[in-house]
Design a protein around this motif. Structure first.
Motif, PDB file in Angstrom:
ATOM      1  N   LEU A  65    -111.126-109.729 -26.261  1.00  0.00           N
ATOM      2  CA  LEU A  65    -109.811-109.123 -26.037  1.00  0.00           C
ATOM      3  C   LEU A  65    -108.806-110.172 -25.529  1.00  0.00           C
ATOM      4  N   LEU A  66    -109.266-111.004 -24.614  1.00  0.00           N
ATOM      5  CA  LEU A  66    -108.367-112.028 -24.057  1.00  0.00           C
ATOM      6  C   LEU A  66    -107.930-113.011 -25.136  1.00  0.00           C
ATOM      7  N   ARG A  67    -108.883-113.381 -26.001  1.00  0.00           N
ATOM      8  CA  ARG A  67    -108.535-114.319 -27.080  1.00  0.00           C
ATOM      9  C   ARG A  67    -107.510-113.716 -28.028  1.00  0.00           C
ATOM     10  N   ALA A  68    -107.585-112.389 -28.197  1.00  0.00           N
ATOM     11  CA  ALA A  68    -106.726-111.715 -29.173  1.00  0.00           C
ATOM     12  C   ALA A  68    -105.430-111.186 -28.549  1.00  0.00           C
ATOM     13  N   THR A  69    -105.157-111.594 -27.314  1.00  0.00           N
ATOM     14  CA  THR A  69    -103.992-111.029 -26.630  1.00  0.00           C
ATOM     15  C   THR A  69    -102.920-112.069 -26.396  1.00  0.00           C
ATOM     16  N   ARG A  70    -101.680-111.666 -26.649  1.00  0.00           N
ATOM     17  CA  ARG A  70    -100.557-112.559 -26.379  1.00  0.00           C
ATOM     18  C   ARG A  70     -99.565-111.829 -25.474  1.00  0.00           C
ATOM     19  N   LEU A  84     -96.265-107.453 -25.255  1.00  0.00           N
ATOM     20  CA  LEU A  84     -97.715-107.516 -25.433  1.00  0.00           C
ATOM     21  C   LEU A  84     -97.955-107.551 -26.931  1.00  0.00           C
ATOM     22  N   ASP A  85     -98.498-108.663 -27.413  1.00  0.00           N
ATOM     23  CA  ASP A  85     -98.699-108.845 -28.853  1.00  0.00           C
ATOM     24  C   ASP A  85     -97.413-108.531 -29.617  1.00  0.00           C
ATOM     25  N   ARG A  86     -96.309-109.055 -29.091  1.00  0.00           N
ATOM     26  CA  ARG A  86     -94.963-108.969 -29.683  1.00  0.00           C
ATOM     27  C   ARG A  86     -94.329-107.579 -29.585  1.00  0.00           C
ATOM     28  N   ARG A  87     -94.991-106.631 -28.914  1.00  0.00           N
ATOM     29  CA  ARG A  87     -94.444-105.271 -28.742  1.00  0.00           C
ATOM     30  C   ARG A  87     -93.831-105.180 -27.349  1.00  0.00           C
ATOM     31  N   ALA A 110    -112.286-113.892 -15.877  1.00  0.00           N
ATOM     32  CA  ALA A 110    -111.778-114.396 -17.157  1.00  0.00           C
ATOM     33  C   ALA A 110    -110.298-114.039 -17.348  1.00  0.00           C
ATOM     34  N   VAL A 111    -109.912-112.890 -16.846  1.00  0.00           N
ATOM     35  CA  VAL A 111    -108.498-112.488 -16.934  1.00  0.00           C
ATOM     36  C   VAL A 111    -107.652-113.458 -16.101  1.00  0.00           C
ATOM     37  N   ARG A 112    -108.117-113.736 -14.894  1.00  0.00           N
ATOM     38  CA  ARG A 112    -107.355-114.622 -14.005  1.00  0.00           C
ATOM     39  C   ARG A 112    -107.253-116.032 -14.593  1.00  0.00           C
TER      40      ARG A 112
END
Ligand code: DC
Length: 232
Positions: A65-70, A84-87, A110-112
């Motif tokens: 999820l972290l890898r796929a999140t912007r 969040l993911d351009r939204r 991992a989030v931190r």
């Protein structure tokens, strides 16, 4: 002023609802610095966790999820916008569901790690007022100025209820108080990057201060430090 890499960072940490955001935003505006709300980033991540139904105990799932999140923060029309993911999720990250779960999500190492990297990258070459819980202790330990904000719980709860009422949301002072205490406990008690007042942070108790006074104190401290740096 000559820019170091990163620029001059004002680290504002403190308890939930102690006035960090208001003080940080107004100080940044007055100083001509950029503003970074790291809590908004943790909130955006929490929204993603809730929407995808990912369990925070699922290490592999969280890593994916972290890898796929912007997450992007931008300042426009006098307001901080969160994507969040351009939204645009500027409002969606302020719901009681997100607020009620964000301390759990932000305790995941991992989030931190991801947020820390993003925050440091965003600070390169910029003068910044950055607010959160671990800014002076972990993210920017060399910050030009560290401020730790605190405030009595009843006063914090009263301010929060008034803010929510202004936004048309109804809530009771009892539940807001319980939520503030719970978040303080979780934020201060977690293993990774807990909320602490580091020794070199200036303590600002905002219980009896107006916003204007808080902002003036922060800005004059910054000006004094900058003047010292120029002289050195
Ligand atoms: O500042 P806020 O209430 O929007 O922050 C939301 C949560 O995010 C807060 O309960 C703790 C977490 N947080 C954190 O752990 N580290 C930060 N630097 C900022 C926020």
């Amino acid at each position: 002023m000559k820019l170091r890499e990163p620029g001059f960072v004002v680290a504002i940490d403190g308890t939930a609802g102690s006035g960090k955001s208001t003080t940080a935003k107004a100080s940044a505006r007055r100083l001509g610095f950029d503003y970074m709300d790291t809590g908004a980033m943790y909130r955006a991540m929490t929204l993603k966790v809730l929407e995808t139904g990912t369990r925070i105990t699922d290490k592999a799932g969280m890593a994916r999820l972290l890898r796929a999140t912007r997450i992007d923060l931008s300042w426009c029309k006098g307001r901080l916008w969160v994507k969040l993911d351009r939204r645009d999720v500027t409002s969606a990250i302020r719901t009681p569901e997100v607020t009620g779960y964000v301390s759990e999500v932000s305790a995941v190492p991992a989030v931190r790690d991801k947020m820390k990297v993003e925050q440091r990258r965003a600070a390169l070459g910029r003068n910044l007022v950055c607010e959160g819980r671990d800014i002076g202790s972990v993210v920017f330990p060399d910050a030009g100025l560290k401020v730790y904000l605190d405030c009595d719980v009843p006063e914090r709860a009263a301010r929060r209820v008034a803010e929510w009422r202004e936004d048309g949301m109804r809530t009771s002072r009892t539940s807001v108080t319980a939520n503030l205490r719970r978040r303080d406990r979780l934020d201060s008690g977690r293993k990774v990057a807990p909320l602490v007042r580091v020794a070199d942070a200036v303590l600002l108790d905002t219980t009896m201060l107006t916003i204007e006074e808080q902002v003036e104190i922060v800005c004059s401290l910054v000006r004094r430090r900058l003047a010292l740096m120029e002289r050195a």
